[in-house]
Design an enzyme around this catalytic site. Structure first.
Site: not given
Length: 373
Positions: A213, A58, A110, A55
């Site tokens: 992240k 993203k 997420s 993720s």
């Protein structure tokens, strides 16, 4: 005006103890630690290895989406986005929601459906086109190890990046104020009363952490890129392919702690300090040259600093107080850390005709006396 260059040691930084100079051991496929302001890579292991990043993808998704959408724009959730599984915020087909709320869903929770909804909205339903934009952006940013196959980071053939590229991607994403604000949030409530919770376990526990992240899939393992801010500098650390969430968190905290410890904020130039002296002639006392302003920088604790003073040996009169007459530069190896002007500490007028004649007479008598001594 004749100039001289003087080299003086301004700040001698003591070398680190052996245990502090060595980065901690990390159980992961790859990692990198760097100072975002200077670009210094402090430690790394297989930072160029091409591996899945889950993720963390993203960060690119929201970066590209914001090139096509406005934060307060309301978009419609398309069927493809609402059908994606794993981490979601349970978007419904046909639901109307703001881009800002989708960003929060993608970056805090997420959520895969939020990421896919952003991609579909930006590319008018053509997710393949959006992924093409992601790869074009990667090339533009110089992410040579990166190729995307999906906007959400779920495992897919050919969906790869590297710790080195993730570091660069995170730095770029954090230049966006909206992204910077959202990734620092531990929880948030958005449209439909949805309560989001971050997967970033270090937020609120590691001092100065500002994001950015996390990621996890079976293929990628446990991943994260994080940034910790200190006065004058920010340290980024990336871990890819950690075996468990707990090990990832522990190793990432160790890397960040070690990274921030490699720097100290130090006064490199002191305001009003005398850095040189020049001869004004006509029997006047030496003119002290002082720095107008101080200079404070975050510097490596294991690198010596050198001040280079450029100033005249002799100055012509008159001189006014505050008149620029030189400069002091502080260097870390070949890197210039900063410069400050050197100015006259006092005014000195040019002597009148009588005073000059008296000075010449005195000099003449001195030389005559020397002939008979």
């Amino acid at each position: 005006m004749k100039l001289t260059v003087a080299l003086v040691a301004l700040v001698l930084v003591a070398a680190l103890p052996a245990h502090a100079a060595t980065p901690p051991l990390v159980d992961a496929r790859a990692f990198v630690v760097a100072n975002s302001a200077t670009g210094d890579v402090l430690a790394q292991h297989d930072a160029g290895a091409r591996v899945p990043i889950a993720s963390i993808t993203k960060l690119m998704t929201v970066t590209v989406a914001l090139e096509h959408l406005k934060l307060d724009q309301v978009v419609t959730v398309l069927p493809g986005a609402s059908a994606v599984g794993e981490s979601t915020i349970n978007l419904r087909t046909g639901e109307r929601i703001t881009v800002r709320d989708l960003l929060k869903g993608a970056l805090i929770q997420s959520a895969n459906d939020a990421a896919d909804a952003l991609a579909a909205a930006a590319a008018h339903g053509n997710t393949t086109q959006f992924v093409g934009w992601m790869n074009a952006k990667a090339r533009q940013l110089g992410l040579r190890d990166t190729h995307f196959a999906r906007p959400d980071g779920l495992d897919a053939p050919g969906d790869l990046s590297s710790a080195r590229d993730v570091l660069r991607l995170a730095e770029v994403a954090m230049h966006n104020p909206a992204v910077r604000e959202i990734v620092a949030e531990r929880t948030e409530t958005i449209s439909g009363g949805r309560v989001l919770h971050t997967w970033n376990d270090l937020l609120g526990t590691f001092p100065g952490l500002i994001g950015v992240k996390t990621g996890h899939t079976d293929g990628a393992g446990w991943c994260e890129v994080a940034a910790a801010r200190r006065s004058g500098y920010t340290i980024y650390a990336v871990i890819l392919g950690s075996p468990t969430r707990g090990i990832r968190n522990e190793d990432l905290a160790s890397l960040l702690s070690w990274g921030v410890a490699q720097y100290r904020v130090a006064p490199l130039v002191e305001a009003n300090r005398v850095y040189a002296a020049a001869v004004p002639g006509w029997g006047k006392q030496k003119l002290q040259l002082v720095a107008t302003r101080g200079l404070v920088r975050a510097v490596r604790v294991d690198k010596p600093l050198v001040a280079r003073v450029v100033a005249p040996r002799v100055v012509a009169l008159p001189v006014r107080k505050g008149q620029p007459l030189g400069r002091v530069q502080v260097w870390e190896g070949r890197r210039l850390l900063g410069t400050r002007p050197l100015v006259a500490s006092r005014s000195i007028s040019k002597p009148g005709l009588g005073a000059r004649a008296e000075w010449y007479a005195g000099r003449t008598l001195h030389h005559i006396g020397g002939l008979f001594s």
